[in-house]
Scaffold this active site. Structure first.
Site, PDB file in Angstrom:
ATOM      1  CE  LYS A 197      -3.430   2.242   2.883  1.00 44.38           C
ATOM      2  NZ  LYS A 197      -4.358   2.160   4.000  1.00 44.38           N
ATOM      3  CD  GLU A 203       9.221  -5.972   7.192  1.00 45.36           C
ATOM      4  OE1 GLU A 203       8.949  -4.859   6.686  1.00 45.36           O
ATOM      5  OE2 GLU A 203       8.970  -6.259   8.386  1.00 45.36           O
ATOM      6  N   GLY A 255      -4.806  -1.966   5.036  1.00 50.75           N
ATOM      7  CA  GLY A 255      -4.015  -3.112   4.573  1.00 50.75           C
ATOM      8  C   GLY A 255      -4.702  -4.446   4.815  1.00 50.75           C
ATOM      9  NE  ARG A 256      -6.496  -3.982  10.934  1.00 55.21           N
ATOM     10  CZ  ARG A 256      -5.837  -2.825  11.036  1.00 55.21           C
ATOM     11  NH1 ARG A 256      -4.692  -2.658  10.379  1.00 55.21           N
ATOM     12  NH2 ARG A 256      -6.305  -1.843  11.771  1.00 55.21           N
ATOM     13  CD  GLU A 341      -1.852  -4.539  11.438  1.00 47.26           C
ATOM     14  OE1 GLU A 341      -0.626  -4.655  11.531  1.00 47.26           O
ATOM     15  OE2 GLU A 341      -2.454  -4.570  10.351  1.00 47.26           O
ATOM     16  CG  HIS A 372      -3.642 -36.042  16.271  1.00 47.70           C
ATOM     17  ND1 HIS A 372      -3.839 -37.281  16.835  1.00 47.70           N
ATOM     18  CD2 HIS A 372      -4.657 -35.869  15.380  1.00 47.70           C
ATOM     19  CE1 HIS A 372      -4.909 -37.839  16.291  1.00 47.70           C
ATOM     20  NE2 HIS A 372      -5.428 -36.999  15.407  1.00 47.70           N
ATOM     21  CE  LYS A 501       5.745  -0.954  10.062  1.00 47.15           C
ATOM     22  NZ  LYS A 501       4.765  -0.253   9.268  1.00 47.15           N
TER      23      LYS A 501
HETATM   24  O1  F6P Z   1       3.171  -2.848   9.721  1.00 48.70           O
HETATM   25  C1  F6P Z   1       1.812  -3.067   9.632  1.00 48.70           C
HETATM   26  C2  F6P Z   1       1.313  -2.828   8.242  1.00 48.70           C
HETATM   27  O2  F6P Z   1       1.182  -1.482   7.999  1.00 48.70           O
HETATM   28  C3  F6P Z   1       0.004  -3.563   8.008  1.00 48.70           C
HETATM   29  O3  F6P Z   1      -1.081  -2.888   8.514  1.00 48.70           O
HETATM   30  C4  F6P Z   1       0.017  -3.710   6.540  1.00 48.70           C
HETATM   31  O4  F6P Z   1      -0.917  -4.645   6.123  1.00 48.70           O
HETATM   32  C5  F6P Z   1       1.443  -4.113   6.319  1.00 48.70           C
HETATM   33  O5  F6P Z   1       2.178  -3.374   7.263  1.00 48.70           O
HETATM   34  C6  F6P Z   1       1.977  -3.902   4.927  1.00 48.70           C
HETATM   35  O6  F6P Z   1       1.958  -2.554   4.578  1.00 48.70           O
HETATM   36  P1  F6P Z   1       2.153  -2.123   3.080  1.00 48.70           P
HETATM   37  O7  F6P Z   1       1.062  -2.692   2.277  1.00 48.70           O
HETATM   38  O8  F6P Z   1       2.141  -0.624   3.092  1.00 48.70           O
HETATM   39  O9  F6P Z   1       3.497  -2.647   2.620  1.00 48.70           O
END
Ligand code: F6P
Length: 535
Positions: A197, A203, A255-256, A341, A372, A501
């Site tokens: 987003k 990452e 995002g979620r 979240e 199990h 972060k």
């Molecule tokens: O760190 C949390 C977060 O902002 C989530 O809410 C989101 O889904 C994820 O990181 C990824 O964010 P982005 O889509 O901006 O890379």
């Protein structure tokens, strides 16, 4: 509201120690403490909620103003007050409605992007758009959190519908994830989708650069094999991705909650636009139900109220999500982000401290595997874990119907065992039948006692299809929303992820030896010393 919470607590005090089995001996209890919509059945009769408890819980809907807040969400009001944003993921699955945000209808943009996604997905699937080594055989989605969990979970859930290129998902910044994923793929026939987003998540951007280097080693024009899903058009351009392959969305999609739009592109490529449309239709169906059904018959509201009962009233801190469907193996992780979240907050919307506990710890694994592994604690541990079973009436493997029956009977058996338990007298008889007597019979029997009275709910689905998956994801989204409104929190921000972060960014130069660890606490200093010794 304080009086209502007090009334709920008083009621809980009165009923907390009673057995569930006598409640369930009432033949009408199943139908009275369950609700149905669009083929789904939600059974909450194996809980300690009775008519008085349910009527008090239903008053929370009114008391917290859930219905007004719900309409504010659907109509584009700025309900994410800490980020100053509307919350309109529902608009992504309702392309026919008009939705105004700040005086502008946002739907033409939604429809346009959806049409572009459909065209792109069709072209990739048919081979009209080809990689530099031929038609695309593989799609790698690079994203994390909400930019990964939705499509990754849904691609497994809907694998019987997958007839496009293979899809892969890379999320972790651990180089092992991308290395293991790319090994064996042909860069010349692989499409890399960078899903972020913000297009700043460290990452994702690190993995995207690694993928670009991997691509550049084999194909002449690496950027031509990339696409991007993001709200940040400038950053995607900086990365070198052609605007025709950028699918944007607005900041009113959290995002979620984003699998319904461009973040779902890898899923759309896998199952095709028509099945993706069914997925959206399932979500839209649940939206209508959520907006129209009376609280007592409203699935998202009932799920939320049962959740509130178990967490805030009974004090059970966790919730196990136990899907009896292997293809829903990633659903617990998806719901973990959705719930934790969204509702893992310590202050109310106005900044005051929460006087109730925030949302529950959500965890789980598919059955029967979990049986199990960790069900031992659920049955006999000293803490109560409310369980949410999910079962599917019809599997996708007609030739394996006997396995499906075994799966489903295990699910029913677990909720029955949790509810009934096994009293000492019965355990004593079993030991006697094994020839034990006296103190040894008693000792062995005590280990075999199941206390019972452990609450569970069951969500039953006719078949796991794109439509029903859409229904259940929207059901859980709205459940989290209702819980959040009742708790008075903002379910749509996530400030709690920021501190880690920032600290990670500051630690990087220390690990690289470019900055000193001075001022760090003694634990972190010791760990840094240990890690730096590798180089
Ligand atoms: O760190 C949390 C977060 O902002 C989530 O809410 C989101 O889904 C994820 O990181 C990824 O964010 P982005 O889509 O901006 O890379």
């Amino acid at each position: 509201m304080t009086t209502l919470w007090q009334a709920l607590e008083n009621h809980h005090e009165q009923v907390r120690d009673r057995a569930l089995l006598p409640l369930l001996e009432d033949p009408l209890r199943g139908s009275e403490f369950s609700a149905r919509h669009g083929g789904l059945l939600f059974d909450f009769s194996k809980t300690n909620i009775d008519a008085t408890g349910l009527s008090l819980l239903l008053q929370l809907i009114d008391g917290a103003g859930v219905e007004a807040r719900r309409e504010a969400m659907f109509t584009g009001a700025t309900i994410n007050e800490t980020e100053g944003r509307a919350v309109l993921h529902t608009a992504l699955r309702n392309p026919d409605d008009a939705v105004m945000v700040a005086g502008q209808d946002v739907m033409p943009g939604v429809r346009d992007t959806l049409a572009r996604m459909r065209g792109f997905a069709d072209d990739i699937r048919s081979g009209r758009i080809r990689g530099q080594g031929g038609a695309y055989t593989d799609v790698v989605n690079i994203g994390i959190g909400g930019s990964d969990l939705g499509p990754a979970m849904a691609a497994i859930a809907l694998s019987p519908y997958a007839d496009g290129p293979r899809t892969h998902f890379v999320s972790n910044v651990d180089g092992a994830h991308i290395a293991d994923t790319l090994r064996g793929l042909d860069p010349a026939t692989t499409l890399v989708i960078v899903a972020s987003k913000t297009f700043t998540t460290i990452e994702t951007m690190t993995n995207a650069e690694t993928a670009r280097d991997w691509m550049a080693a084999s194909v002449a024009d690496p950027a031509a094999q990339f696409a991007a899903l993001s709200t940040a058009a400038e950053r995607t351009a900086e990365f070198g991705i052609d605007p025709s392959r950028v699918f944007g969305f607005e900041d009113w999609v959290g995002g979620r909650y984003s699998v319904w739009g461009p973040i779902g592109l890898s899923l759309m490529i896998a199952i095709g636009p028509a099945d993706f449309d069914d997925f959206l239709a399932g979500g839209a169906d649940m939206d209508r139900h959520f907006r129209q059904a009376a609280p007592a018959h409203n699935l998202p509201m009932l799920l939320a109220l049962v959740g509130i009962w178990h967490n805030q009233i009974c004090g059970h801190a966790t919730r196990a999500v136990l899907p009896y469907d292997q293809r829903l193996s990633r659903l617990p992780a998806y719901l973990q982000q959705l719930e934790m979240e969204s509702n893992g907050k310590r202050v109310a919307m106005d900044g005051s401290d929460l006087t109730l506990h925030s949302g529950p710890v959500v965890w789980g694994e598919p059955g029967t595997n979990g049986q199990h592994a960790f069900y031992q604690l659920i049955h006999q541990g000293t803490r109560i874990v409310p369980c949410e079973f999910i079962l599917v009436r019809k599997g996708h493997e007609p030739h394996l119907r006997h396995q499906h029956r075994l799966l489903v009977s295990n699910c029913l058996a677990q909720s029955e065992a949790l509810m009934k338990g096994r009293p000492l007298a019965e355990a004593m008889e079993i030991m006697a039948a094994k020839g034990l007597t006296g103190a040894e019979q008693d000792r062995q029997a005590r280990h075999r006692v199941f206390p019972g009275n452990r609450p569970s709910t069951t969500l039953a689905i006719p078949k796991l299809t794109p439509f029903t998956l859409g229904q259940i994801l929207a059901l859980y989204e709205h459940r989290v929303f209702v819980e959040g409104v009742i708790l008075g929190i903002n379910s749509f921000d996530q400030w709690g992820v920021e501190l880690g972060k920032e600290l990670a960014l500051a630690l990087q130069p220390i690990l690289e030896g470019r900055a000193s660890a001075e001022g760090k606490d003694s634990s972190t200093t010791m760990l840094l010393d240990y890690l730096r010794a590798v180089d």
